[in-house]
Write an enzyme that holds these catalytic residues in place. Structure first.
Site, PDB file in Angstrom:
ATOM      1  N   HIS A   1      37.382  40.814 -27.481  1.00 55.61           N
ATOM      2  CA  HIS A   1      38.650  40.953 -28.216  1.00 55.61           C
ATOM      3  C   HIS A   1      38.511  42.053 -29.263  1.00 55.61           C
ATOM      4  O   HIS A   1      39.363  42.941 -29.383  1.00 55.61           O
ATOM      5  CB  HIS A   1      39.010  39.612 -28.883  1.00 55.61           C
ATOM      6  CG  HIS A   1      39.995  39.733 -30.003  1.00 55.61           C
ATOM      7  ND1 HIS A   1      39.642  40.201 -31.265  1.00 55.61           N
ATOM      8  CD2 HIS A   1      41.313  39.465 -30.072  1.00 55.61           C
ATOM      9  CE1 HIS A   1      40.705  40.213 -32.036  1.00 55.61           C
ATOM     10  NE2 HIS A   1      41.742  39.774 -31.341  1.00 55.61           N
ATOM     11  N   ASN A   2      37.433  42.012 -30.034  1.00 55.55           N
ATOM     12  CA  ASN A   2      37.258  43.012 -31.093  1.00 55.55           C
ATOM     13  C   ASN A   2      37.083  44.412 -30.512  1.00 55.55           C
ATOM     14  O   ASN A   2      37.591  45.385 -31.068  1.00 55.55           O
ATOM     15  CB  ASN A   2      36.049  42.661 -31.968  1.00 55.55           C
ATOM     16  CG  ASN A   2      36.356  41.536 -32.931  1.00 55.55           C
ATOM     17  OD1 ASN A   2      37.203  40.695 -32.656  1.00 55.55           O
ATOM     18  ND2 ASN A   2      35.670  41.492 -34.051  1.00 55.55           N
TER      19      ASN A   2
ATOM     20  N   LYS B   1      35.307  36.679 -28.084  1.00 54.15           N
ATOM     21  CA  LYS B   1      35.737  37.239 -29.378  1.00 54.15           C
ATOM     22  C   LYS B   1      35.218  38.669 -29.532  1.00 54.15           C
ATOM     23  O   LYS B   1      35.923  39.552 -30.024  1.00 54.15           O
ATOM     24  CB  LYS B   1      35.238  36.358 -30.529  1.00 54.15           C
ATOM     25  CG  LYS B   1      35.467  36.958 -31.932  1.00 54.15           C
ATOM     26  CD  LYS B   1      36.924  37.078 -32.244  1.00 54.15           C
ATOM     27  CE  LYS B   1      37.374  37.526 -33.614  1.00 54.15           C
ATOM     28  NZ  LYS B   1      36.566  38.079 -34.605  1.00 54.15           N
TER      29      LYS B   1
HETATM   30  P1  NBP Z   1      31.912  37.161 -45.569  1.00 52.68           P
HETATM   31  O1  NBP Z   1      31.576  37.701 -44.226  1.00 52.68           O
HETATM   32  O2  NBP Z   1      32.058  38.094 -46.700  1.00 52.68           O
HETATM   33  O3  NBP Z   1      30.788  36.052 -45.936  1.00 52.68           O
HETATM   34  C1  NBP Z   1      30.839  35.398 -47.164  1.00 52.68           C
HETATM   35  C2  NBP Z   1      30.215  34.026 -47.066  1.00 52.68           C
HETATM   36  O4  NBP Z   1      28.894  34.105 -46.508  1.00 52.68           O
HETATM   37  C3  NBP Z   1      30.062  33.421 -48.444  1.00 52.68           C
HETATM   38  O5  NBP Z   1      30.294  32.054 -48.352  1.00 52.68           O
HETATM   39  C4  NBP Z   1      28.608  33.723 -48.772  1.00 52.68           C
HETATM   40  O6  NBP Z   1      28.066  32.839 -49.713  1.00 52.68           O
HETATM   41  C5  NBP Z   1      27.984  33.506 -47.425  1.00 52.68           C
HETATM   42  N1  NBP Z   1      26.663  34.092 -47.296  1.00 52.68           N
HETATM   43  C6  NBP Z   1      26.258  35.375 -47.315  1.00 52.68           C
HETATM   44 BR1  NBP Z   1      27.369  36.800 -47.599  1.00 52.68          BR
HETATM   45  N2  NBP Z   1      24.949  35.535 -47.147  1.00 52.68           N
HETATM   46  C7  NBP Z   1      24.485  34.288 -47.030  1.00 52.68           C
HETATM   47  C8  NBP Z   1      23.189  33.756 -46.833  1.00 52.68           C
HETATM   48  N3  NBP Z   1      22.127  34.554 -46.679  1.00 52.68           N
HETATM   49  N4  NBP Z   1      23.050  32.414 -46.752  1.00 52.68           N
HETATM   50  C9  NBP Z   1      24.118  31.613 -46.871  1.00 52.68           C
HETATM   51  N5  NBP Z   1      25.383  32.043 -47.059  1.00 52.68           N
HETATM   52  C10 NBP Z   1      25.555  33.366 -47.135  1.00 52.68           C
HETATM   53  O7  NBP Z   1      33.215  36.229 -45.531  1.00 52.68           O
HETATM   54  P2  NBP Z   1      34.507  36.243 -44.593  1.00 52.68           P
HETATM   55  O8  NBP Z   1      35.145  37.605 -44.593  1.00 52.68           O
HETATM   56  O9  NBP Z   1      35.300  35.067 -45.015  1.00 52.68           O
HETATM   57  O10 NBP Z   1      33.931  35.983 -43.144  1.00 52.68           O
HETATM   58  C11 NBP Z   1      33.212  34.821 -42.767  1.00 52.68           C
HETATM   59  C12 NBP Z   1      32.789  34.966 -41.326  1.00 52.68           C
HETATM   60  O11 NBP Z   1      33.973  35.106 -40.510  1.00 52.68           O
HETATM   61  C13 NBP Z   1      31.964  36.209 -41.035  1.00 52.68           C
HETATM   62  O12 NBP Z   1      31.057  35.949 -40.002  1.00 52.68           O
HETATM   63  C14 NBP Z   1      32.986  37.231 -40.572  1.00 52.68           C
HETATM   64  O13 NBP Z   1      32.421  38.225 -39.748  1.00 52.68           O
HETATM   65  C15 NBP Z   1      33.953  36.336 -39.810  1.00 52.68           C
HETATM   66  N6  NBP Z   1      35.324  36.840 -39.726  1.00 52.68           N
HETATM   67  C16 NBP Z   1      35.907  37.511 -40.756  1.00 52.68           C
HETATM   68  C17 NBP Z   1      37.215  37.943 -40.651  1.00 52.68           C
HETATM   69  C18 NBP Z   1      37.904  38.683 -41.777  1.00 52.68           C
HETATM   70  O14 NBP Z   1      39.008  39.181 -41.542  1.00 52.68           O
HETATM   71  N7  NBP Z   1      37.345  38.737 -42.965  1.00 52.68           N
HETATM   72  C19 NBP Z   1      37.930  37.696 -39.472  1.00 52.68           C
HETATM   73  C20 NBP Z   1      37.315  36.975 -38.448  1.00 52.68           C
HETATM   74  C21 NBP Z   1      36.015  36.550 -38.580  1.00 52.68           C
HETATM   75  P3  NBP Z   1      28.018  33.249 -51.268  1.00 52.68           P
HETATM   76  O15 NBP Z   1      29.380  32.964 -51.788  1.00 52.68           O
HETATM   77  O16 NBP Z   1      26.972  32.360 -51.802  1.00 52.68           O
HETATM   78  O17 NBP Z   1      27.668  34.716 -51.331  1.00 52.68           O
END
Ligand code: NBP
Length: 485
Positions: free
Chosen positions: A189-190, A186
């Protein structure tokens, strides 16, 4: 009987919510949980409203109690500390054979460490790349799982049913390899995504500043390119972006500040390429191009002090647009060749048995770099799984040959006009370097021996014998020990 979940998903941001809905559409009962518990109820009352088989949990204990055994718990949270913290929260509630899956963008060394740590406790672990953003998560992402191989049968059906499919119906998800292999693929890929985006941006800048094309004209050009060999998601969205106007007129793209952000995966790819000694130059340039773009204030100052050429393009614009298309295609082939070189080296270093054709297939749909072109890469590795380099495959060799004159004209023009094309240029320099039987490293090695007695191998002696010359007449015959780091 109380409804039980097939899998739990922790992390109700954009990716988590959409993956839950996707799994639920495919018949799986999913337990939803989030650190900020109020978001569970918001989700149940919002996007998951009316879905009886999406179950909300308000504590880890409740979530565990709602799961069928062996329990499968997927984390979609911010990479880093949050993943380790959740693992520790989950551990006291899990039994031997339960499975934790990390679907975030974790760095592969963390996944290697976590897989080993949890294996020591009898808990299965998968670190999986998920690509495709919000839309992919909802309707079919590319999924790249690695970790403990015994864990794969537990989630294979779920993952392959929610993944994107190729035109032939193959799921864009398969087992990648042990411990950190999924997150490594992954990450690569990025990195390739960074390269693809930078190449498109260089084509845009050359057409805009070199040839003076309007957004409307470039919208047409990219739409046309999307019908041919360059057909891909990123070319498609570029065409859309260039045609997109505010309601009151004016192009949105012209109002976007020219500073690019980054979240680390491109940088990790670059750093790892240094560590493994693989010349992944195009991704490196793509990361640096973002860094340079971020120096907006400095660039504004420099633009008023430093001068460039006054040359104007006077040739046939349409012919040059076709040259740029070919330069983009050739550079893109180099970038993928470098990405696969990196994965091959990583497979040796980290003891993974990577299936390169399978990886190309996983990227064929669902993810940001999805393209027709990946079908050709799959074919190349199917034909020869031990292929040393993509550039040596007959199809790609042929494309490089047909694109080469145009590619050289484009890089030369960019240099003459003073338009920066770091990715086009580094790709061409790599191509010329890779096809060189002889490079100037004889002189370089002589320099190293001159000042540091680092020794050299000779063209007329077997490899592995090292020689030292007393270049100045004042140095001794003692040499440094020979090793490469
Ligand atoms: P985010 O990367 O913005 O993460 C949000 C989530 O992480 C929320 O559920 C938040 O809980 C939780 N969180 C955080 Br922030 N800090 C935390 C902590 N210290 N302990 C526990 N939970 C914590 O969300 P996303 O964009 O949906 O991405 C999720 C994962 O997927 C990431 O690793 C991201 O890199 C990856 N990803 C994202 C994409 C994209 O296009 N966005 C694509 C592919 C992969 P809360 O609600 O309590 O703050």
């Amino acid at each position: 009987m109380e409804q039980k979940g097939d899998i739990a998903l922790i992390g109700l941001a954009v990716m988590g919510q959409n993956l839950i809905l996707n799994m639920n559409d495919h018949g799986y009962a999913v337990v939803a949980f989030n650190r900020t518990v109020s978001k569970v109820d918001d989700f149940l009352a919002g996007a998951a409203r009316g879905r009886a088989t999406i179950l909300g949990a308000h504590s880890v204990e409740e979530m565990i109690g709602l799961l069928k055994k062996p329990r499968k718990i997927m984390l979609m949270v911010k990479a880093g500390k949050a993943v380790d913290e959740f693992i520790e929260l989950l551990l006291p509630h899990l039994e031997q054979g339960d499975l934790i899956i990390d679907g975030g963008n974790s760095h592969f060394p963390d996944t290697i460490r976590r897989t080993k740590y949890l294996a020591g406790k009898g808990i299965l672990y998968i670190g999986t790349g998920v690509s495709g953003g919000e839309e992919g998560a909802r309707h079919g992402p590319s999924i790249m799982p690695g970790g403990n191989p015994q864990a794969w049968p537990l989630v294979k059906d779920i993952f392959q049913s929610i993944a994107a499919r190729t035109a032939d119906g193959d799921p864009c998800c398969d087992w990648v390899g042990e411990d950190g292999a999924g997150h490594y693929v992954k990450m690569t890929h990025n990195g390739i995504e960074y390269g693809d985006m930078q190449l498109i941006c260089e084509a845009y800048q050359l057409m805009r500043e070199g040839l003076g094309l309007s957004n409307a004209e470039m919208h047409e050009v990219f739409s046309e390119w999307n019908k041919g060999e360059l057909n891909s998601y990123l070319i498609e969205i570029t065409a859309d972006i260039l045609g997109f106007k505010y309601e009151n007129g004016g192009y949105v793209v012209d109002k976007v500040l020219d500073t690019a952000g980054q979240k680390g995966t491109g940088k990790w790819t670059g750093i790892n390429s240094f560590e493994l000694g693989v010349p992944v130059t195009l991704i490196g340039e793509a990361v640096y191009a973002r860094c340079l773009s971020a120096l907006k204030d400095e660039r504004v100052v420099a633009s008023k002090i430093l001068t460039g050429p006054a040359t104007r393009f006077k040739g046939d614009k349409q012919a040059m647009v076709e040259d740029i298309r070919r330069a983009l295609l050739a550079s893109k082939i180099v970038s993928y060749a470098q990405g696969f070189m990196l994965m091959r080296e990583a497979a040796g270093e980290y003891k993974w048995n990577l299936n390169y054709g399978g990886i190309a297939l996983m990227w064929r749909g669902g993810c940001i770099i999805r393209s027709a072109f990946l079908g050709k890469i799959k074919q190349a590795f199917d034909k020869n799984p031990a292929l040393l380099n993509l550039l040596l495959d007959d199809y790609f060799k042929g494309v490089m040959e047909s694109c080469q004159p145009a590619w050289r004209r484009v890089v030369a023009l960019a240099v003459e006009l003073g338009v920066p094309v770091p990715a086009f240029a580094t790709a061409l320099a790599f191509y010329d370097g890779y096809r060189s039987e002889r490079l100037p490293a004889n002189l370089l090695q002589a320099q190293r021996d001159y000042f540091g007695a680092h020794t050299y191998e000779r063209v007329d002696r077997p490899r592995g014998q090292f020689f030292h010359t007393n270049w100045t007449g004042t140095g001794g015959s003692v040499s440094a020990s020979t090793y490469t780091v």
